[in-house]
Structure formats: C-alpha cells, structure tokens
Design a protein around this motif. Sequence first.
Motif, PDB file in Angstrom:
ATOM      1  N   TYR A  60       0.814  -1.215   0.000  1.00 40.17           N
ATOM      2  CA  TYR A  60       0.000   0.000   0.000  1.00 40.17           C
ATOM      3  C   TYR A  60       0.851   1.271   0.000  1.00 40.17           C
ATOM      4  N   HIS A  61       2.008   1.218   0.649  1.00 42.62           N
ATOM      5  CA  HIS A  61       2.919   2.367   0.572  1.00 42.62           C
ATOM      6  C   HIS A  61       3.400   2.560  -0.868  1.00 42.62           C
ATOM      7  N   ASN A  62       3.689   1.467  -1.544  1.00 41.43           N
ATOM      8  CA  ASN A  62       4.110   1.560  -2.946  1.00 41.43           C
ATOM      9  C   ASN A  62       2.997   2.096  -3.836  1.00 41.43           C
ATOM     10  N   LEU A  63       1.775   1.647  -3.597  1.00 38.98           N
ATOM     11  CA  LEU A  63       0.636   2.163  -4.362  1.00 38.98           C
ATOM     12  C   LEU A  63       0.432   3.654  -4.110  1.00 38.98           C
ATOM     13  N   ASN A  64       0.619   4.067  -2.871  1.00 38.46           N
ATOM     14  CA  ASN A  64       0.452   5.477  -2.542  1.00 38.46           C
ATOM     15  C   ASN A  64       1.526   6.331  -3.219  1.00 38.46           C
ATOM     16  N   LEU A  65       2.765   5.849  -3.221  1.00 32.97           N
ATOM     17  CA  LEU A  65       3.842   6.567  -3.908  1.00 32.97           C
ATOM     18  C   LEU A  65       3.540   6.662  -5.399  1.00 32.97           C
ATOM     19  N   ALA A  66       3.041   5.596  -5.989  1.00 32.52           N
ATOM     20  CA  ALA A  66       2.681   5.616  -7.413  1.00 32.52           C
ATOM     21  C   ALA A  66       1.581   6.641  -7.669  1.00 32.52           C
ATOM     22  N   ARG A  67       0.598   6.716  -6.770  1.00 33.82           N
ATOM     23  CA  ARG A  67      -0.476   7.710  -6.908  1.00 33.82           C
ATOM     24  C   ARG A  67       0.094   9.126  -6.837  1.00 33.82           C
ATOM     25  N   PHE A  68       1.026   9.344  -5.908  1.00 30.04           N
ATOM     26  CA  PHE A  68       1.677  10.653  -5.749  1.00 30.04           C
ATOM     27  C   PHE A  68       2.424  11.036  -7.032  1.00 30.04           C
ATOM     28  N   ILE A  69       3.216  10.105  -7.559  1.00 29.28           N
ATOM     29  CA  ILE A  69       3.986  10.371  -8.777  1.00 29.28           C
ATOM     30  C   ILE A  69       3.051  10.606  -9.963  1.00 29.28           C
ATOM     31  N   ASN A  70       1.965   9.871 -10.034  1.00 27.82           N
ATOM     32  CA  ASN A  70       0.992  10.067 -11.113  1.00 27.82           C
ATOM     33  C   ASN A  70       0.386  11.469 -11.046  1.00 27.82           C
ATOM     34  N   ALA A  71       0.079  11.940  -9.837  1.00 28.82           N
ATOM     35  CA  ALA A  71      -0.471  13.296  -9.677  1.00 28.82           C
ATOM     36  C   ALA A  71       0.552  14.336 -10.118  1.00 28.82           C
ATOM     37  N   LEU A  72       1.819  14.116  -9.790  1.00 31.35           N
ATOM     38  CA  LEU A  72       2.872  15.030 -10.243  1.00 31.35           C
ATOM     39  C   LEU A  72       2.954  15.033 -11.767  1.00 31.35           C
ATOM     40  N   ALA A  73       2.924  13.843 -12.354  1.00 36.65           N
ATOM     41  CA  ALA A  73       3.029  13.716 -13.808  1.00 36.65           C
ATOM     42  C   ALA A  73       1.866  14.393 -14.524  1.00 36.65           C
ATOM     43  N   GLN A  74       0.702  14.430 -13.872  1.00 32.02           N
ATOM     44  CA  GLN A  74      -0.462  15.109 -14.442  1.00 32.02           C
ATOM     45  C   GLN A  74      -0.372  16.621 -14.282  1.00 32.02           C
ATOM     46  N   GLY A  75       0.607  17.085 -13.507  1.00 32.55           N
ATOM     47  CA  GLY A  75       0.780  18.518 -13.296  1.00 32.55           C
ATOM     48  C   GLY A  75      -0.224  19.125 -12.333  1.00 32.55           C
ATOM     49  N   ILE A  76      -0.799  18.315 -11.472  1.00 31.53           N
ATOM     50  CA  ILE A  76      -1.748  18.837 -10.480  1.00 31.53           C
ATOM     51  C   ILE A  76      -0.999  19.843  -9.609  1.00 31.53           C
ATOM     52  N   PRO A  77      -1.540  21.058  -9.458  1.00 35.80           N
ATOM     53  CA  PRO A  77      -0.802  22.135  -8.788  1.00 35.80           C
ATOM     54  C   PRO A  77      -0.405  21.877  -7.339  1.00 35.80           C
ATOM     55  N   LEU A  78      -1.222  21.141  -6.591  1.00 32.93           N
ATOM     56  CA  LEU A  78      -0.935  20.894  -5.186  1.00 32.93           C
ATOM     57  C   LEU A  78      -1.045  19.395  -4.919  1.00 32.93           C
ATOM     58  N   VAL A  79       0.069  18.789  -4.503  1.00 33.70           N
ATOM     59  CA  VAL A  79       0.087  17.356  -4.219  1.00 33.70           C
ATOM     60  C   VAL A  79       0.620  17.187  -2.792  1.00 33.70           C
ATOM     61  N   ILE A  80      -0.139  16.460  -1.979  1.00 28.87           N
ATOM     62  CA  ILE A  80       0.189  16.326  -0.564  1.00 28.87           C
ATOM     63  C   ILE A  80       0.358  14.849  -0.211  1.00 28.87           C
ATOM     64  N   ALA A  81       1.488  14.522   0.443  1.00 29.33           N
ATOM     65  CA  ALA A  81       1.718  13.178   0.978  1.00 29.33           C
ATOM     66  C   ALA A  81       1.336  13.217   2.454  1.00 29.33           C
ATOM     67  N   ASP A  82       0.291  12.486   2.805  1.00 26.19           N
ATOM     68  CA  ASP A  82      -0.254  12.473   4.165  1.00 26.19           C
ATOM     69  C   ASP A  82       0.025  11.111   4.801  1.00 26.19           C
ATOM     70  N   ASN A  83       1.248  10.952   5.306  1.00 28.65           N
ATOM     71  CA  ASN A  83       1.659   9.733   5.998  1.00 28.65           C
ATOM     72  C   ASN A  83       2.430  10.133   7.251  1.00 28.65           C
ATOM     73  N   THR A  84       2.714   9.172   8.124  1.00 32.07           N
ATOM     74  CA  THR A  84       3.457   9.505   9.342  1.00 32.07           C
ATOM     75  C   THR A  84       4.895   9.906   9.019  1.00 32.07           C
ATOM     76  N   ASN A  85       5.523   9.235   8.074  1.00 33.07           N
ATOM     77  CA  ASN A  85       6.883   9.583   7.638  1.00 33.07           C
ATOM     78  C   ASN A  85       7.832   9.796   8.810  1.00 33.07           C
ATOM     79  N   ILE A  86       7.902   8.817   9.680  1.00 31.71           N
ATOM     80  CA  ILE A  86       8.717   8.897  10.891  1.00 31.71           C
ATOM     81  C   ILE A  86      10.212   8.930  10.557  1.00 31.71           C
ATOM     82  N   LYS A  87      10.627   8.096   9.637  1.00 33.69           N
ATOM     83  CA  LYS A  87      12.031   8.036   9.210  1.00 33.69           C
ATOM     84  C   LYS A  87      12.180   8.733   7.865  1.00 33.69           C
ATOM     85  N   LYS A  88      13.341   9.334   7.639  1.00 31.87           N
ATOM     86  CA  LYS A  88      13.560  10.080   6.396  1.00 31.87           C
ATOM     87  C   LYS A  88      13.450   9.196   5.157  1.00 31.87           C
TER      88      LYS A  88
END
Length: 144
Positions: A60-88
């Motif tokens: 699911y983390h991989n699917l979420n990253l793919a969704r994020f990259i797809n949104a970037l590729a579409q040029g969506i003006p605001l893309v937000i990653a909403d995860n805990t992201n505890i480690k860099k």
Amino acid sequence: MKQAFILRGLPGSGKTHYAQTLADELVAGDDSQFTICSTDDYFTDEDGCYEFNKSKLSQYHNLNLARFINALAQGIPLVIADNTNIKKWEFIAYTSAAQAMGYQVKEVIVGEVKDKSMQHLYAKRNVHGVALKTISKMAHIFEW
C-alpha cells in the motif's frame, strides 16, 4: 507554482485535517487542483471502515507513492503526501520525485512529536486505534 507538501507526524496529530485545510486555503478546495495521497486510504473500504493489515503495508505504501507520482506527472498544482513519515527514508522518494518534476517541496511536521502529554492526546483521538505505547515508540525513533 506547483507545490508538493510532505506531511510528517504521529498518528492523531492532525495530518489529515491539516492536508484538507491546506488544500482549502491554497486552491479553494477545488478537487481538480489538488491530490492528497495517504496510505491509509488503501486500508479503508467503500463503506469508510478502516482495517489495518500489516502484511499489506509495503504494497500500500508503494501504491500510494505511485499515486503521488501520477499526480505530479499530471501537473496537479498541489500534491500532498499524508503519511506519518517517521524516518527520512520513508519520504525521500516523494521528495525526489516532486523535485525532479519541478515542484516546490515543503516538509511539514504536524503536531508536537516529543511532548508526552500530546502523545496521550493523539492516542485518544487517532481514528485508527493506534495505542499510546506505539505512538510513544514512534516519537522516540522520529528522525529530524
């Protein structure tokens, strides 16, 4: 200007609320102008019931990253990653992809990570039932 926000914080700290508020403020909540990418979405069924399954976490983390990259590729003006992201290492791929696609990237730590009283509050209010012990452990290993 295209912007990507990488949210970081403990469960219950308000990341999802922050993400929606940010979208409302920056693009007036226009659904075509933003995408919020949260791995939690993959644990939520059509009826809105959340059921965590540790064996699916990596997928699911991989699917979420793919969704994020797809949104970037579409040029969506605001893309937000909403995860805990505890480690860099957990969010470096998000940051790298956004920078490579010409987005301004901002990392935002939501809430107070080290404050014990806030950890108690987060344990009470997080919607996924993450226990205080787990939240405290996450706070302890949080990378600045």
